[in-house]
Design a protein around this motif. Sequence first.
Motif, mmCIF file in Angstrom:
data_model
loop_
_atom_site.group_PDB
_atom_site.id
_atom_site.type_symbol
_atom_site.label_atom_id
_atom_site.label_comp_id
_atom_site.label_asym_id
_atom_site.label_seq_id
_atom_site.Cartn_x
_atom_site.Cartn_y
_atom_site.Cartn_z
ATOM 1 N N TYR A 103 22.085 -62.859 77.286
ATOM 2 C CA TYR A 103 21.041 -62.960 78.316
ATOM 3 C C TYR A 103 19.963 -63.969 77.897
ATOM 4 O O TYR A 103 19.561 -64.841 78.665
ATOM 5 N N HIS A 104 19.502 -63.804 76.657
ATOM 6 C CA HIS A 104 18.294 -64.539 76.283
ATOM 7 C C HIS A 104 18.572 -66.025 76.047
ATOM 8 O O HIS A 104 17.698 -66.863 76.287
ATOM 9 N N ARG A 105 19.770 -66.335 75.581
ATOM 10 C CA ARG A 105 20.039 -67.763 75.329
ATOM 11 C C ARG A 105 20.148 -68.541 76.634
ATOM 12 O O ARG A 105 19.839 -69.732 76.672
ATOM 13 N N SER A 109 18.257 -67.667 79.125
ATOM 14 C CA SER A 109 16.852 -67.702 79.567
ATOM 15 C C SER A 109 16.137 -68.948 79.075
ATOM 16 O O SER A 109 15.090 -69.320 79.614
ATOM 17 N N TYR A 110 16.717 -69.580 78.050
ATOM 18 C CA TYR A 110 16.070 -70.796 77.542
ATOM 19 C C TYR A 110 16.138 -71.953 78.530
ATOM 20 O O TYR A 110 15.673 -73.062 78.248
ATOM 21 N N VAL A 111 16.686 -71.688 79.706
ATOM 22 C CA VAL A 111 16.528 -72.607 80.839
ATOM 23 C C VAL A 111 15.038 -72.834 81.125
ATOM 24 O O VAL A 111 14.658 -73.823 81.754
ATOM 25 N N HIS A 138 14.281 -72.363 67.166
ATOM 26 C CA HIS A 138 14.498 -71.078 66.492
ATOM 27 C C HIS A 138 14.454 -69.850 67.400
ATOM 28 O O HIS A 138 14.917 -68.789 66.993
ATOM 29 N N GLY A 139 13.873 -69.959 68.575
ATOM 30 C CA GLY A 139 13.813 -68.793 69.450
ATOM 31 C C GLY A 139 15.208 -68.367 69.889
ATOM 32 O O GLY A 139 16.098 -69.203 70.046
ATOM 33 N N ALA A 140 15.405 -67.064 70.065
ATOM 34 C CA ALA A 140 16.724 -66.524 70.463
ATOM 35 C C ALA A 140 17.816 -66.943 69.500
ATOM 36 O O ALA A 140 18.975 -67.102 69.879
ATOM 37 N N THR A 183 9.604 -76.208 68.572
ATOM 38 C CA THR A 183 10.066 -75.325 67.486
ATOM 39 C C THR A 183 10.668 -74.032 68.020
ATOM 40 O O THR A 183 11.640 -73.503 67.480
ATOM 41 N N GLU A 184 10.097 -73.511 69.092
ATOM 42 C CA GLU A 184 10.705 -72.321 69.706
ATOM 43 C C GLU A 184 12.077 -72.656 70.282
ATOM 44 O O GLU A 184 12.996 -71.832 70.277
ATOM 45 N N SER A 185 12.227 -73.891 70.759
ATOM 46 C CA SER A 185 13.540 -74.319 71.250
ATOM 47 C C SER A 185 14.554 -74.315 70.115
ATOM 48 O O SER A 185 15.740 -74.038 70.323
ATOM 49 N N MET A 187 6.807 -62.078 67.300
ATOM 50 C CA MET A 187 6.938 -61.344 68.565
ATOM 51 C C MET A 187 6.229 -62.077 69.685
ATOM 52 O O MET A 187 5.008 -62.129 69.753
ATOM 53 N N THR A 188 7.040 -62.624 70.569
ATOM 54 C CA THR A 188 6.515 -63.419 71.678
ATOM 55 C C THR A 188 5.679 -62.538 72.594
ATOM 56 O O THR A 188 6.166 -61.517 73.084
ATOM 57 N N GLY A 189 4.430 -62.945 72.791
ATOM 58 C CA GLY A 189 3.560 -62.218 73.718
ATOM 59 C C GLY A 189 3.306 -60.766 73.326
ATOM 60 O O GLY A 189 2.948 -59.957 74.180
HETATM 61 FE FE FE Z 1 11.709 -66.744 72.788
#
Ligand code: FE
Length: 510
Positions: free
Chosen positions: A315-317, A319-321, A473-475, A469-471, A214-216
């Motif tokens: 939305y979230h993918r 946001s990886y901008v 696996h995140g979203a 790594t977040e790049s 859980m991010t943040g």
């Molecule tokens: Fe994330």
Amino acid sequence: MNDIADTRHFRGTGQEETAQERWARFKPIATGEDYLNSLRGRKITCYLFGEKVQDPVDHPIIRPSMNALKATYDLTIADPDLASAHSPLINARVNRFLHIVESPQDLVMKNRMQRRMGQITGTCFQRCAGLDTISVLHSITYDIDAKHGTPYHQRYLDWLKLAQANNIIVGAGMTDPKGDRSKRPHEQADPDLFMHVTRRTEQGLYVRGAKAHMTGGLNSHWICVMPTMNLGEKDKDWAVVGMVPADAPGLTYIYGRQSCDTRALEQGSIDQGNAQFGGQETLVVFDDVFIPWEHVLMDGEYEFAQEMVTRFTAYHRASYVCKTGLGDVMVGAAAAVAEYNGADGASHVKDKLVEMTHLNETIYSSSIASSHEARQLPSGIFMNDAMLANVCKHNVTRFPYEIARLAQDLAGGLMVTLPSQSDFEHEIAGPLLEKYFKGRAEVPVEYRVRMLRLIENMTLGRNAVGYLTESMHGAGSPQAQRIQILRGMDVERKKDYARKLAAIPVKVVS
Ligand code: FE
Ligand code: SF4
């Protein structure tokens, strides 16, 4: 309202806080300092290195992650056009991280703000998943109500008005631990491996389970729990969406460590590379946590889980901008270190910087195009183009690794053989290091060390979590985007385009 037979220990007290009481302890947050103060003195159970954390705000490992969120408040003061927007819900300017998407331009502004935040922090600033949650709930609650006559959309709007007025941070509690991947939630040996409802009363419902990565999480004021994947009829009790204060009874946080995180416990800050900012991922455990009905936004409408996840990821993918802001820092750090080394005039150095920039701007172009191609949903909110968002995130699973590789190439091996700050400050070793680690005569050795440590931080150290790594696996991990690209690529139509030109009968379109 049905009570569920819960065969195991149930921890609800029966005397739970009302929705009003839950909001009563919040005060509007105006500045970054207000934000840090809002996190002090909360009754939160958090474990880090096998110990209960007494004061997360002043913990040297945790604080950089809070500083990154603090910067989301500071930016609204430094650049209000970029980081805030007028909310018709409360007729006031609100932080853009709490603003509902009224137009494609709102999404474009969101992306620009995310890039800027990446440039400022050099890490994951943790607030976008909450924004994307708010965005998806606008349309999903509306759609559920249209089908079932439920009151979720108004509850959502009532909650959001208070969230905007208090300028809180909402964390996205989406990723369940998932247990045995071959089994549905109701088939798991342990039902808690997906978050589910354990009891319903006149006042509200209780949830049990955990949210991973859980991010943040610990830095949030509220957490939205929501399903992580498509659900079937037998998974009805797992189809739950609710808003929970981050300090609600029954919550336990277990802090995820990051590579080189203990450098924050050492003397001096140079070896950290980026001592000011860091990301944060936590495992958050919910042990029969109460949610009053006013804060329940889905309860049993399992058929909407898949669509909710799909819209959230759209939305979230995009946001990886955010990673293009970090990419800007990488290009700058690589160029600076080449300059300190006296290598900046070499053509291959310039070419590598061009390649890094090309990759970074390719990510940006897919995200910003996704926002420009947004379309309106029945609730009135806009959603960016899902195909381009998936392409953006898929680019992000690859290009930062190549950008990081080129930055390491330009940094040279010294990045991983540098002695510690303590050695540079030692009375005998220090002058030797000053002499032999000199690059360009006019550049202080310390500048060279600091820049190398920053590249180390973002490609191997603590913020490699946020940049690499977040790049990945995140979203959603790369395969998740490939599945969405497969679903959306409409290959039959494309075959027709080819058939038509080849003078073969078309099948799908004329
Ligand atoms: Fe994330
Ligand atoms: Fe925002 Fe990027 Fe962090 Fe996700 S990874 S919360 S999009 S900064």
